[in-house]
Design an enzyme around this catalytic site. Structure first.
Site, PDB file in Angstrom:
ATOM      1  N   THR A   1       0.815  -1.214   0.000  1.00 57.58           N
ATOM      2  CA  THR A   1       0.000   0.000   0.000  1.00 57.58           C
ATOM      3  C   THR A   1       0.851   1.267   0.000  1.00 57.58           C
ATOM      4  O   THR A   1       2.004   1.246   0.462  1.00 57.58           O
ATOM      5  CB  THR A   1      -0.910  -0.014   1.247  1.00 57.58           C
ATOM      6  OG1 THR A   1      -1.507   1.266   1.425  1.00 57.58           O
ATOM      7  CG2 THR A   1      -0.119  -0.310   2.521  1.00 57.58           C
ATOM      8  N   ASP A   2       0.254   2.368  -0.445  1.00 53.07           N
ATOM      9  CA  ASP A   2       0.962   3.657  -0.377  1.00 53.07           C
ATOM     10  C   ASP A   2       1.075   4.164   1.059  1.00 53.07           C
ATOM     11  O   ASP A   2       1.862   5.069   1.341  1.00 53.07           O
ATOM     12  CB  ASP A   2       0.275   4.712  -1.265  1.00 53.07           C
ATOM     13  CG  ASP A   2      -1.172   5.010  -0.899  1.00 53.07           C
ATOM     14  OD1 ASP A   2      -1.714   4.384   0.031  1.00 53.07           O
ATOM     15  OD2 ASP A   2      -1.781   5.884  -1.556  1.00 53.07           O
TER      16      ASP A   2
ATOM     17  N   TYR B   1      -1.940  -0.424  11.123  1.00 52.69           N
ATOM     18  CA  TYR B   1      -2.078  -1.103   9.820  1.00 52.69           C
ATOM     19  C   TYR B   1      -0.871  -0.822   8.926  1.00 52.69           C
ATOM     20  O   TYR B   1      -0.219  -1.742   8.419  1.00 52.69           O
ATOM     21  CB  TYR B   1      -3.377  -0.656   9.119  1.00 52.69           C
ATOM     22  CG  TYR B   1      -3.384  -0.966   7.633  1.00 52.69           C
ATOM     23  CD1 TYR B   1      -3.446  -2.281   7.172  1.00 52.69           C
ATOM     24  CD2 TYR B   1      -3.289   0.060   6.673  1.00 52.69           C
ATOM     25  CE1 TYR B   1      -3.411  -2.568   5.808  1.00 52.69           C
ATOM     26  CE2 TYR B   1      -3.271  -0.215   5.317  1.00 52.69           C
ATOM     27  CZ  TYR B   1      -3.327  -1.529   4.888  1.00 52.69           C
ATOM     28  OH  TYR B   1      -3.293  -1.815   3.548  1.00 52.69           O
TER      29      TYR B   1
ATOM     30  N   LYS C   1       2.107  -3.280   7.450  1.00 48.09           N
ATOM     31  CA  LYS C   1       2.384  -3.479   6.016  1.00 48.09           C
ATOM     32  C   LYS C   1       3.829  -3.088   5.691  1.00 48.09           C
ATOM     33  O   LYS C   1       4.497  -3.741   4.887  1.00 48.09           O
ATOM     34  CB  LYS C   1       1.416  -2.644   5.162  1.00 48.09           C
ATOM     35  CG  LYS C   1      -0.024  -3.129   5.147  1.00 48.09           C
ATOM     36  CD  LYS C   1      -0.213  -4.513   4.544  1.00 48.09           C
ATOM     37  CE  LYS C   1       0.006  -4.562   3.044  1.00 48.09           C
ATOM     38  NZ  LYS C   1      -0.374  -5.874   2.473  1.00 48.09           N
TER      39      LYS C   1
HETATM   40  P1  NAD Z   1      -9.763  -7.204   2.255  1.00 45.94           P
HETATM   41  O1  NAD Z   1      -9.779  -6.982   3.722  1.00 45.94           O
HETATM   42  O2  NAD Z   1     -10.973  -6.943   1.460  1.00 45.94           O
HETATM   43  O3  NAD Z   1      -9.344  -8.723   1.939  1.00 45.94           O
HETATM   44  C1  NAD Z   1      -8.352  -9.396   2.670  1.00 45.94           C
HETATM   45  C2  NAD Z   1      -8.515 -10.880   2.418  1.00 45.94           C
HETATM   46  O4  NAD Z   1      -7.448 -11.558   3.129  1.00 45.94           O
HETATM   47  C3  NAD Z   1      -9.824 -11.468   2.927  1.00 45.94           C
HETATM   48  O5  NAD Z   1     -10.376 -12.332   1.978  1.00 45.94           O
HETATM   49  C4  NAD Z   1      -9.429 -12.212   4.184  1.00 45.94           C
HETATM   50  O6  NAD Z   1     -10.263 -13.326   4.476  1.00 45.94           O
HETATM   51  C5  NAD Z   1      -8.010 -12.652   3.842  1.00 45.94           C
HETATM   52  N1  NAD Z   1      -7.190 -12.891   5.033  1.00 45.94           N
HETATM   53  C6  NAD Z   1      -7.044 -12.087   6.118  1.00 45.94           C
HETATM   54  N2  NAD Z   1      -6.232 -12.654   7.017  1.00 45.94           N
HETATM   55  C7  NAD Z   1      -5.826 -13.832   6.486  1.00 45.94           C
HETATM   56  C8  NAD Z   1      -4.962 -14.863   6.926  1.00 45.94           C
HETATM   57  N3  NAD Z   1      -4.356 -14.791   8.132  1.00 45.94           N
HETATM   58  N4  NAD Z   1      -4.748 -15.926   6.126  1.00 45.94           N
HETATM   59  C9  NAD Z   1      -5.370 -16.008   4.913  1.00 45.94           C
HETATM   60  N5  NAD Z   1      -6.215 -15.086   4.463  1.00 45.94           N
HETATM   61  C10 NAD Z   1      -6.431 -13.995   5.225  1.00 45.94           C
HETATM   62  O7  NAD Z   1      -8.519  -6.364   1.723  1.00 45.94           O
HETATM   63  P2  NAD Z   1      -8.284  -5.690   0.295  1.00 45.94           P
HETATM   64  O8  NAD Z   1      -8.756  -4.295   0.339  1.00 45.94           O
HETATM   65  O9  NAD Z   1      -8.764  -6.605  -0.773  1.00 45.94           O
HETATM   66  O10 NAD Z   1      -6.674  -5.635   0.284  1.00 45.94           O
HETATM   67  C11 NAD Z   1      -5.911  -6.707  -0.272  1.00 45.94           C
HETATM   68  C12 NAD Z   1      -4.446  -6.356  -0.193  1.00 45.94           C
HETATM   69  O11 NAD Z   1      -4.200  -5.151  -0.921  1.00 45.94           O
HETATM   70  C13 NAD Z   1      -3.951  -6.088   1.227  1.00 45.94           C
HETATM   71  O12 NAD Z   1      -2.660  -6.622   1.352  1.00 45.94           O
HETATM   72  C14 NAD Z   1      -3.908  -4.561   1.327  1.00 45.94           C
HETATM   73  O13 NAD Z   1      -2.920  -4.139   2.243  1.00 45.94           O
HETATM   74  C15 NAD Z   1      -3.547  -4.201  -0.094  1.00 45.94           C
HETATM   75  N6  NAD Z   1      -3.998  -2.877  -0.554  1.00 45.94           N
HETATM   76  C16 NAD Z   1      -5.311  -2.504  -0.433  1.00 45.94           C
HETATM   77  C17 NAD Z   1      -5.724  -1.270  -0.936  1.00 45.94           C
HETATM   78  C18 NAD Z   1      -7.159  -0.842  -0.852  1.00 45.94           C
HETATM   79  O14 NAD Z   1      -7.460   0.314  -1.187  1.00 45.94           O
HETATM   80  N7  NAD Z   1      -8.101  -1.684  -0.448  1.00 45.94           N
HETATM   81  C19 NAD Z   1      -4.803  -0.419  -1.543  1.00 45.94           C
HETATM   82  C20 NAD Z   1      -3.455  -0.831  -1.633  1.00 45.94           C
HETATM   83  C21 NAD Z   1      -3.074  -2.070  -1.160  1.00 45.94           C
HETATM   84  O1  DAU Z   2      -4.114   4.012   0.572  1.00 45.58           O
HETATM   85  C1  DAU Z   2      -4.344   2.630   0.457  1.00 45.58           C
HETATM   86  C2  DAU Z   2      -5.173   2.171   1.630  1.00 45.58           C
HETATM   87  O2  DAU Z   2      -6.483   2.670   1.424  1.00 45.58           O
HETATM   88  C3  DAU Z   2      -5.192   0.662   1.806  1.00 45.58           C
HETATM   89  O3  DAU Z   2      -3.900   0.216   2.113  1.00 45.58           O
HETATM   90  C4  DAU Z   2      -6.145   0.255   2.933  1.00 45.58           C
HETATM   91  O4  DAU Z   2      -6.226  -1.159   3.015  1.00 45.58           O
HETATM   92  C5  DAU Z   2      -7.511   0.824   2.612  1.00 45.58           C
HETATM   93  O5  DAU Z   2      -8.415   0.530   3.670  1.00 45.58           O
HETATM   94  C6  DAU Z   2      -7.430   2.339   2.406  1.00 45.58           C
HETATM   95  O6  DAU Z   2      -7.118   3.031   3.646  1.00 45.58           O
HETATM   96  P1  DAU Z   2      -7.846   4.402   4.034  1.00 45.58           P
HETATM   97  O7  DAU Z   2      -7.775   4.596   5.489  1.00 45.58           O
HETATM   98  O8  DAU Z   2      -7.381   5.516   3.158  1.00 45.58           O
HETATM   99  O9  DAU Z   2      -9.341   4.023   3.547  1.00 45.58           O
HETATM  100  P2  DAU Z   2     -10.791   4.228   4.234  1.00 45.58           P
HETATM  101  O10 DAU Z   2     -11.797   3.863   3.203  1.00 45.58           O
HETATM  102  O11 DAU Z   2     -10.882   3.588   5.570  1.00 45.58           O
HETATM  103  O12 DAU Z   2     -10.836   5.806   4.440  1.00 45.58           O
HETATM  104  C7  DAU Z   2     -10.657   6.694   3.347  1.00 45.58           C
HETATM  105  C8  DAU Z   2     -10.719   8.115   3.886  1.00 45.58           C
HETATM  106  O13 DAU Z   2     -12.062   8.386   4.330  1.00 45.58           O
HETATM  107  C9  DAU Z   2      -9.829   8.348   5.105  1.00 45.58           C
HETATM  108  O14 DAU Z   2      -9.294   9.655   5.048  1.00 45.58           O
HETATM  109  C10 DAU Z   2     -10.787   8.219   6.280  1.00 45.58           C
HETATM  110  C11 DAU Z   2     -12.086   8.735   5.716  1.00 45.58           C
HETATM  111  N1  DAU Z   2     -13.325   8.147   6.298  1.00 45.58           N
HETATM  112  C12 DAU Z   2     -13.428   6.786   6.313  1.00 45.58           C
HETATM  113  C13 DAU Z   2     -14.553   6.183   6.850  1.00 45.58           C
HETATM  114  C14 DAU Z   2     -14.680   4.673   6.896  1.00 45.58           C
HETATM  115  C15 DAU Z   2     -14.350   8.960   6.750  1.00 45.58           C
HETATM  116  O15 DAU Z   2     -14.260  10.207   6.698  1.00 45.58           O
HETATM  117  N2  DAU Z   2     -15.475   8.365   7.265  1.00 45.58           N
HETATM  118  C16 DAU Z   2     -15.607   7.006   7.357  1.00 45.58           C
HETATM  119  O16 DAU Z   2     -16.669   6.531   7.884  1.00 45.58           O
END
Ligand code: NAD
Ligand code: DAU
Length: 351
Positions: free
Chosen positions: A132-133, A158, A162
């Protein structure tokens, strides 16, 4: 075949669906099915012999070793993680276990398997770590976007977990020669996004007539990327990325949170107007800020573009419209994931 961890989560399931939609190369999908893992995301693959699902934990090294020996993958794509910043603030332990210990156990099992492969297979093998960033910390308003050369300055449990996993991957390349690749992506949005994160939470709450909770002043900035563009970037890095390198992935799409929520309200006003004819913006509510809230993220993905030719195909306007439409078209998916555990989380976080 390839081994994918976390392939039942938001990004992982999009990746699995897109991969199997375009290729006959099988996927072994290892996922613990935590609250955010959902096999319903993969329902369209039922009966597909190219998708092999195993419910299991990445901290279970012997399980992984057995799977590697049995299935002989040519690559591992590591998505599995605890991914929600707010949950990491309430309870960091699971983040340490999965993101750090789990990545370590996975690396150890992969190293054992990889070191016994014939030389040509060793050379062709890849371990791609999806990160992640947020590991770069927070930017001031005028600072240039993060490049791969920015230091790791994580601010939440978190992002710290990471960052630790990124360091382990780097060390396994430098110390043992494991052919690793790391990607650091900005905020994703799209189908199957669990409604604890900003965009799906706002859509679901708006439709349910609930408050739209904006943390602090709502002027924090994130750089949004449509999930399928992230999946394409991962495929491209897997195919042609230079071993041991990290690649930033981003949308060149910085937006304040309040701007995102206003856009969602405008789209919903158009696509599913409120029964009383008023705007969903009336549901916007400012709430207590997230502790240690990072102010701004922005990704410079020039390296990925110049070296590997990747750039996003969706604009924010097209991607966010598709996303809102997906939630409108899939109310059953949303109500199914809103279990008792989900409601407990909302009560704890937004009480
Ligand atoms: P998510 O929470 O939707 O999915 C995570 C998945 O991992 C789930 O299916 C969960 O069951 C599985 N998991 C959790 N713990 C586990 C374990 N101990 N063993 C096996 N499986 C396990 O997350 P996401 O948003 O899909 O993110 C996926 C990856 O991408 C993560 O590594 C996250 O850090 C990275 N990432 C996410 C974002 C974002 O915006 N969502 C951005 C950049 C990077
Ligand atoms: O930047 C990449 C990351 O983006 C990933 O690594 C993480 O897994 C992913 O969850 C996400 O993190 P953020 O904290 O940026 O995402 P989130 O959707 O939780 O929040 C986005 C922004 O919105 C953040 O500034 C917090 C704000 N927020 C979030 C929630 C849930 C609110 O203002 N209200 C809310 O209820």
């Amino acid at each position: 075949m390839i081994l994918v961890t976390g392939g039942a989560g938001f990004i992982g399931s999009n990746f699995v669906l897109d991969w199997l939609g375009a290729s006959n190369e099988a996927i072994l999908n290892l996922d613990k099915l935590t609250y955010s893992g959902n096999l319903a995301n993969l329902a369209s693959l039922n009966g597909n012999p190219h998708h092999i699902f195993v419910q299991g934990d990445i901290t279970d090294g012997s399980l992984i070793e057995g799977l590697l020996i049995k299935h002989q993958p040519r690559a591992v794509i590591h998505f599995a993680a605890e991914s929600h910043v707010d949950r990491s603030i309430h309870g960091p332990e699971d983040f340490i276990q999965t993101n750090i210990v789990g990545t370590f156990r996975l690396l150890e099992a992969v190293r054992a398997y990889w070191s016994k492969l014939p030389q040509a297979d060793q050379e062709n093998f890849r371990f791609l770590h999806v990160s992640t960033d947020e590991i770069y910390g927070s930017l001031s308003p005028d600072a240039p976007a993060f490049t791969e050369r920015n230091p790791h300055e994580p601010n939440s449990p978190y992002s710290a977990s990471k960052a630790a996993s990124d360091h382990l991957v780097r060390a396994y390349h430098h110390t043992y020669g494991l052919p690793t690749l790391t990607t650091n992506c900005s905020n994703n949005y799209g189908p199957f996004h669990f409604p604890e994160k900003l965009i799906p939470l706002m859509i679901v709450n708006a439709l349910a007539g609930k408050p739209l909770p904006i943390y602090g002043d709502g002027q924090q900035i994130r750089d949004w990327l449509y999930v399928k563009d992230h999946c394409r970037a991962i495929c491209r890095v897997l195919e042609a990325g230079r071993i041991g390198e990290t690649y930033n992935i981003g949308g060149w799409n910085e937006k304040q949170n309040i701007e995102i929520v206003n856009t969602l309200c405008t789209l919903l006003d158009e696509l599913q107007p409120r029964a009383d004819g008023r705007s969903y913006t009336e549901q916007i509510t400012y709430v207590k800020d997230r502790p240690g809230h990072d102010r701004r993220y922005a990704i410079d993905a020039t390296k990925l573009y110049t070296e590997l030719g990747w750039k996003p195909t969706e604009t924010f306007a097209t991607g966010i419209r598709k996303t809102v439409q997906w939630y409108l078209d899939n109310p059953q998916w949303t109500s199914d994931v809103q279990s008792g555990a989900y409601r407990d989380w909302l009560n704890k976080q937004y009480a």
